[in-house]
Design a protein around this motif. Structure first.
Motif, PDB file in Angstrom:
ATOM      1  N   UNK A 360       0.785  -1.079   0.053  1.00 40.71           N
ATOM      2  CA  UNK A 360      -0.131  -0.060   0.124  1.00 40.71           C
ATOM      3  C   UNK A 360       0.524   0.974  -0.547  1.00 40.71           C
ATOM      4  N   UNK A 361       2.201   0.482   0.452  1.00 37.09           N
ATOM      5  CA  UNK A 361       3.539   2.568   0.661  1.00 37.09           C
ATOM      6  C   UNK A 361       3.501   2.932  -0.663  1.00 37.09           C
ATOM      7  N   UNK A 362       3.888   1.476  -1.762  1.00 35.49           N
ATOM      8  CA  UNK A 362       4.001   1.295  -3.182  1.00 35.49           C
ATOM      9  C   UNK A 362       2.679   2.257  -3.995  1.00 35.49           C
ATOM     10  N   UNK A 363       1.446   1.584  -3.382  1.00 30.58           N
ATOM     11  CA  UNK A 363       0.616   2.679  -4.244  1.00 30.58           C
ATOM     12  C   UNK A 363       0.458   3.992  -4.109  1.00 30.58           C
ATOM     13  N   UNK A 364       0.953   4.442  -2.654  1.00 33.16           N
ATOM     14  CA  UNK A 364       0.947   6.108  -2.401  1.00 33.16           C
ATOM     15  C   UNK A 364       2.163   6.325  -3.256  1.00 33.16           C
ATOM     16  N   UNK A 365       3.432   5.941  -3.626  1.00 32.14           N
ATOM     17  CA  UNK A 365       3.980   6.491  -4.054  1.00 32.14           C
ATOM     18  C   UNK A 365       3.996   6.707  -5.231  1.00 32.14           C
ATOM     19  N   UNK A 366       3.301   5.470  -5.469  1.00 33.35           N
ATOM     20  CA  UNK A 366       2.660   5.894  -7.567  1.00 33.35           C
ATOM     21  C   UNK A 366       2.206   7.116  -7.108  1.00 33.35           C
ATOM     22  N   UNK A 367       0.833   7.090  -6.470  1.00 34.49           N
ATOM     23  CA  UNK A 367       0.149   8.330  -7.527  1.00 34.49           C
ATOM     24  C   UNK A 367       0.421   9.736  -7.145  1.00 34.49           C
ATOM     25  N   UNK A 368       1.334   9.431  -5.063  1.00 31.88           N
ATOM     26  CA  UNK A 368       1.180  10.779  -5.305  1.00 31.88           C
ATOM     27  C   UNK A 368       2.857  11.740  -5.119  1.00 31.88           C
ATOM     28  N   UNK A 369       2.840  10.848  -6.505  1.00 29.61           N
ATOM     29  CA  UNK A 369       4.054  12.046  -7.732  1.00 29.61           C
ATOM     30  C   UNK A 369       3.445  13.586  -8.036  1.00 29.61           C
ATOM     31  N   UNK A 370       4.049  14.094  -7.266  1.00 29.97           N
ATOM     32  CA  UNK A 370       3.139  15.959  -7.869  1.00 29.97           C
ATOM     33  C   UNK A 370       4.705  15.990  -8.315  1.00 29.97           C
ATOM     34  N   UNK A 371       4.326  17.074  -9.374  1.00 26.50           N
ATOM     35  CA  UNK A 371       4.921  17.782 -10.081  1.00 26.50           C
ATOM     36  C   UNK A 371       5.140  19.211  -9.530  1.00 26.50           C
ATOM     37  N   UNK A 372       6.072  19.941 -10.394  1.00 25.66           N
ATOM     38  CA  UNK A 372       5.671  21.191  -9.307  1.00 25.66           C
ATOM     39  C   UNK A 372       7.394  21.963  -9.943  1.00 25.66           C
ATOM     40  N   UNK A 373       7.798  23.056  -8.889  1.00 22.72           N
ATOM     41  CA  UNK A 373       9.028  24.232  -9.368  1.00 22.72           C
ATOM     42  C   UNK A 373      10.123  23.770 -10.340  1.00 22.72           C
ATOM     43  N   UNK A 374      10.439  22.693  -9.957  1.00 23.83           N
ATOM     44  CA  UNK A 374      11.742  22.732 -10.381  1.00 23.83           C
ATOM     45  C   UNK A 374      11.577  21.968 -12.445  1.00 23.83           C
ATOM     46  N   UNK A 375      10.260  21.380 -12.548  1.00 26.96           N
ATOM     47  CA  UNK A 375      10.277  21.344 -14.238  1.00 26.96           C
ATOM     48  C   UNK A 375       9.955  22.735 -14.700  1.00 26.96           C
ATOM     49  N   UNK A 376       9.114  23.268 -14.108  1.00 33.06           N
ATOM     50  CA  UNK A 376       9.066  24.915 -14.912  1.00 33.06           C
ATOM     51  C   UNK A 376       9.957  25.696 -15.133  1.00 33.06           C
ATOM     52  N   UNK A 377      11.376  25.128 -14.048  1.00 32.13           N
ATOM     53  CA  UNK A 377      12.593  25.658 -14.346  1.00 32.13           C
ATOM     54  C   UNK A 377      12.987  25.765 -15.326  1.00 32.13           C
ATOM     55  N   UNK A 378      13.502  23.782 -15.746  1.00 31.71           N
ATOM     56  CA  UNK A 378      14.072  23.075 -17.061  1.00 31.71           C
ATOM     57  C   UNK A 378      13.449  24.237 -17.750  1.00 31.71           C
ATOM     58  N   UNK A 379      12.058  24.190 -17.745  1.00 27.33           N
ATOM     59  CA  UNK A 379      10.788  24.647 -19.127  1.00 27.33           C
ATOM     60  C   UNK A 379      11.575  25.749 -19.822  1.00 27.33           C
ATOM     61  N   UNK A 380      11.956  27.282 -18.685  1.00 27.87           N
ATOM     62  CA  UNK A 380      11.815  27.780 -19.449  1.00 27.87           C
ATOM     63  C   UNK A 380      14.006  28.281 -19.312  1.00 27.87           C
ATOM     64  N   UNK A 381      14.346  27.267 -19.049  1.00 25.04           N
ATOM     65  CA  UNK A 381      15.327  27.185 -19.643  1.00 25.04           C
ATOM     66  C   UNK A 381      15.946  26.289 -20.779  1.00 25.04           C
ATOM     67  N   UNK A 382      14.622  26.154 -21.913  1.00 25.01           N
ATOM     68  CA  UNK A 382      15.072  25.501 -22.981  1.00 25.01           C
ATOM     69  C   UNK A 382      14.992  26.576 -23.987  1.00 25.01           C
TER      70      UNK A 382
END
Length: 695
Positions: A360-382
Motif C-alpha cells: 500500500x506504500x508503493x501505491x501511494x508513492x506511485x499516486x502521490x508523485x506531484x510535480x512542481x517548481x523544478x519542472x518549470x525551471x527546466x522548461x524556462x531554460x529551454x
C-alpha cells in the motif's frame, strides 16, 4: 516600469495570503488553489487598472538562482542524515534508477503512444520532456502527508526521493538538451552523456560536502553573533549553488568541460549544516532557524505556484490541439511512474537490504508523485529557437514541452493532490497503529490532567470563583476519566506496551532537560550532539519493539556524517575531536542530570493525575531502577575523572558557576528592559558592564 514590477510582486504575495486563508476554509491543498488563482489573474490583467499584475514574471534566473536554493535548503536542513542512510537503498533506487526508468520510458515508450494517436514526436523531444517531468515535488504532497498522518518512514522516503531526484532530473535534462542542440553522434554520445551524468552527481556530492563543512566552520567561528550565524546559513544555500555553476562554466579537463550538479551540491551542503553545523549555532538561533527558513520557503512556493498559473494561462498554443497532447502525456507519465516504483521496490524487498516496503506504500508513492517548481525551471531554460530534425508540428519544441509539462503539473495538483487523503484512507495508511492509539488516549489524559492543575491555580489566584471552578472541574475530571478509561481499553493487558509508553515518556523528559542544559550553556555542542544521537537511537529502538539499552555502559555509535568529520580531521590535522577529561566530565555530568530529572519526575507519578495512565507499578519500578543505575554509573565515572584531574575540574566547576550566574544576570536585565522597567539607555549601560565583567 520598475514600480509596476514591485507592485505586482507585493500584490501577488497579498493574493497568496488570501488564497492560504481560503484553502483552510475549503480544506483544499494550498498549492492547488494558488495555481487556479494564477490562471484567473490573466483575464483580470487585461483590465487596464490591473494590468500591472503580470509585470512580475518567472524568469530562468529568478527561479534557478534565487527560488530553487531556498527550497532545497529548507527541505534538506531538516532531514536527519541517520534516518536517510537507514533508507538509502529505497531512496537511491527511486531517485536515480527510478527516474532514469521513467525518462527512458517516456522517451521510447512515449513515442509509440503518441504515434498511435497520430502525432509524430521525435524521441529526443520526449526524452527532454521525460527528464523534466520525472522529478517529484515534495512541497504539496508532504504537507498532505503530515496532515493525514502518513507513517514517518514513508514520508522520509518520499521526501528523500524528491530531493535527490531533483539533481538526477536536472542532470538528465542537461544531457538531453545537449543531445538536441549538438545532435546524437551514436555510441560516443551515449558514453559521453553517461560520464557527464556521473561527474555531475559525484562532483556535486564532493563539492557540497566541502562547502557544508566550510560554512559549518565559519558558523563556529562567529558563535554568539546571531546575525552573522543566520546570514551564513542564507549564504550557504545561494553561494554553494552559484559557485557550483561558475565552476562548471570554467572547469575543463583535457579539453572536456566538467559540470558539477549545483542542485546536489546545495542539497549536500544544506544537509551538512542541518546535521552538523546546527549544533555550532547559538541555541536561540538554532531554535529560530526552522521558522526563518520555513517562512522563506512559504513565500517562494507561493510565488512559484501562482506564477505557474499565470504562465499556463498565457501559453501561445491552441488549447484545442494541446489538450490531446496533454492527455497523452499524462497517460505516459502515469505509466512511467508505475514502472519506476513497483518493479524496483519489489526487487528491494526481495533482496532484503532494508525493512520491507508494504504494497500500500508503493501505491501511494506511485499516486502521490506531484510535480512542481523544478519542472518549470527546466522548461524556462529551454531556448526559444530550439529545433530538432523531424519536427513538423505547428508549434515550437519549447511550446510543446511547456504545454505538456504544465498540463501534467495541473493534473497532479488538481487530481492527485486533492485525492491523496482519500487514497491514503482507502489504502489504510492513515490508520493508527496500536502504539499510536494508546499514545492518543494517553496524550488526552495528560492534557486534561494539566487542565485540572491549571483550574486549581486559577481558583487560588482568584481568577475564577468557587462555582465556576466546580463546574469546570467536573467537566474536565469527566474528560480525564474517560481518556484514562479509553487508554486502559486500548492498552489491554499488554505490559510491554505500557513499558514502551513509559520509556518514551522518560526519553522525552531527557530530551527536554538536555535542551535546557544547552540553553543555559552548561554543555557544548559536542556533548549535546553525542547525547542527542544516543537518545535518538534509543527512541528508534523502542518504536521497533527493541530494548532501550543493552547495558548501562553501552557505547552508542556515532552517525556516518560524524565519522566522516573525524576521518577528515585526522587526515588534515584539524583539532582533536576526542573528549578531553574536562569535556568527558561535562558529558557524564549532563547524563547524570538528565537521568536525575527522569527519576524525579517518574517518582512523582504515583501522586499525580498520571497515576491512572502509568499504573503498572512493576514496569515503573523497572524503569526507575534502570535510570537510578544510569545515575550511579555516571556519578562513579565523574568521581573517577575528578580524582585524576581535580585541579582542572575545580576550575571548570568555577567557570560553569560563573556562566550560570552570567546567564541569570543577562536574563534578568533583558526582562527589565522588555517590561519597560528600565530605559534603553540604562539597558545598554548595564549590558555593557555585564559583558565587561564576563571577560
Amino acid at each position: 516600469m520598475n514600480l509596476d514590477v514591485f507592485l505586482s510582486l507585493f500584490s501577488l504575495m497579498l493574493i497568496s495570503l488570501a488564497v492560504f486563508i481560503l484553502s483552510k476554509k475549503l480544506k483544499l491543498p494550498y498549492t492547488v488553489l494558488l495555481v487556479i488563482a494564477g490562471s484567473l489573474l490573466v483575464p483580470i490583467s487585461h483590465i487596464d487598472f490591473f494590468s500591472f499584475i503580470t509585470s512580475f514574471e518567472l524568469t530562468p534566473e529568478l527561479l534557478f538562482f534565487v527560488f530553487l536554493p531556498i527550497l532545497i535548503f529548507e527541505s534538506a536542513y531538516n532531514m536527519n542524515i541517520r534516518h536517510l542512510l537507514e533508507n538509502i537503498y529505497s531512496i537511491g533506487l527511486l531517485a536515480v534508477a527510478g527516474l532514469l526508468v521513467s525518462v527512458l520510458f517516456i522517451g521510447f515508450g512515449g513515442q509509440y503512444i503518441f504515434e498511435f494517436a497520430g502525432y509524430h514526436i521525435p524521441i529526443l523531444a520526449l526524452l527532454l520532456f521525460g527528464a523534466i517531468i520525472s522529478s517529484t515535488d515534495p512541497v504539496a504532497v508532504l504537507a498532505l502527508f503530515k496532515e493525514y498522518g502518513a507513517p514517518q518512514r514513508l514520508t522520509l522516503i518520499f521526501e528523500g526521493e524528491s530531493l535527490f531526484n531533483d539533481a538526477t532530473s536536472f542532470a538528465a535534462f542537461l544531457i538531453a538538451l545537449d543531445l538536441m542542440t549538438h545532435g546524437y553522434q551514436g555510441p560516443d554520445s551515449a558514453v559521453s552523456g553517461l560520464i557527464s551524468f556521473l561527474t555531475m552527481l559525484g562532483g556535486g556530492l564532493v563539492f557540497g560536502l566541502f562547502m557544508g563543512f566550510l560554512f559549518a566552520k565559519l558558523i563556529e567561528k562567529v558563535h554568539g553573533n546571531e546575525h552573522l550565524e543566520i546570514t551564513l546559513t542564507l549564504l550557504v544555500a545561494h553561494f554553494t549553488f552559484i559557485l557550483t555553476e561558475v565552476i562548471s562554466e570554467h572547469l575543463y579537463i583535457a579539453g572536456q568541460q566538467i559540470r558539477l550538479s549545483s542542485i546536489i551540491a546545495t542539497l549536500i551542503a544544506s544537509m551538512v549544516i542541518g546535521n552538523f553545523g546546527r549544533y555550532k549555532m547559538s541555541p536561540h538561533v538554532e531554535e529560530y532557524m526552522e521558522q526563518f527558513w520555513g517562512y522563506f520557503a512559504f513565500v517562494t512556493n507561493s510565488l512559484v505556484f501562482i506564477l505557474m498559473g499565470l504562465l499556463f494561462a498565457s501559453l501561445a498554443i491552441d488549447l484545442n490541439v494541446a489538450i490531446w497532447l496533454i492527455l497523452l502525456a499524462i497517460a505516459t507519465v502515469v505509466i512511467s511512474r508505475g514502472l519506476a516504483v513497483y518493479p524496483l521496490l519489489w526487487l528491494l524487498n526481495l533482496l532484503g537490504k532494508e525493512r520491507p516496503i508494504p504494497r500500500n506504500w508503493m501505491h501511494l508513492l506511485a499516486w502521490g508523485s506531484l510535480r512542481g517548481s523544478l519542472a518549470i525551471v527546466m522548461v524556462l531554460l529551454i531556448p526559444n529557437d530550439l529545433s530538432i530534425e523531424g519536427w513538423n508540428l505547428d508549434f515550437t519544441v519549447k511550446q510543446f514541452i511547456a504545454a505538456v509539462t504544465i498540463g501534467c503539473i495541473y493534473f497532479t495538483l488538481l487530481v492527485k493532490a486533492t485525492t491523496i487523503g482519500k487514497v491514503m484512507h482507502v489504502l489504510g495508511i492513515d490508520a493508527l497503529t496500536a502504539m499510536e492509539q494508546v499514545g492518543y488516549h494517553k496524550s488526552k489524559a495528560q492534557i486534561y490532567d494539566k487542565s485540572l492543575m491549571k483550574l486549581d491555580e486559577l481558583l487560588q489566584n482568584q481568577h475564577i470563583d468557587q462555582n465556576q471552578h466546580a463546574d469546570l472541574r467536573q467537566r474536565y475530571q469527566s474528560l480525564y476519566q474517560l481518556a484514562c478509561l479509553d487508554y486502559k481499553t486500548a492498552i489491554g493487558d499488554s505490559s510491554i506496551m505500557i513499558e514502551n509508553m513509559l520509556r518514551t515518556y522518560a526519553l522525552g523528559i531527557e530530551k527536554e532537560e538536555l535542551k535546557e542544559l544547552l540553553l543555559k550553556e552548561e554543555i557544548e555542542e559536542k556533548t549535546y550532539k553525542k547525547i542527542t544521537n544516543m537518545l535518538s537511537i534509543q527512541t528508534e529502538r523502542i518504536k521497533r519493539g527493541q530494548e532501550q539499552v543493552k547495558s548501562v555502559d553501552e557505547h552508542f555509535p556515532i552517525d556516518s556524517l560524524e565519522k566522516l568529520v573525524l576521518m577528515v580531521s585526522r587526515l588534515a590535522f584539524w583539532r582533536d575531536h576526542s573528549f578531553k577529561p574536562e569535556e568527558l566530565y561535562c558529558y557524564y555530568r549532563a547524563l547524570h542530570k538528565i537521568a536525575g530529572r527522569v527519576v524525579g519526575e517518574l517518582g512523582t507519578l504515583e501522586g499525580s493525575g498520571l497515576s491512572q495512565v502509568f499504573d503498572d507499578q512493576v514496569v515503573l519500578d523497572r524503569i526507575l531502577t534502570l535510570y537510578r543505575a544510569f545515575q550511579a554509573n555516571t556519578w562513579k565515572k565523574m568521581q573517577a575523572i575528578l580524582s585524576q584531574n581535580s585541579e582542572s575540574l575545580s576550575r571548570l566547576n568555577q567557570s560553569t558557576a560563573n556562566q550560570s550566574l552570567n546567564a541569570v544576570q543577562m536574563d534578568t536585565l533583558d526582562k527589565l528592559h522588555k517590561n519597560e522597567i528600565i530605559t534603553s539607555k540604562l539597558y545598554i549601560m548595564l549590558r555593557h558592564e555585564l559583558e565587561q565583567n564576563k571577560r
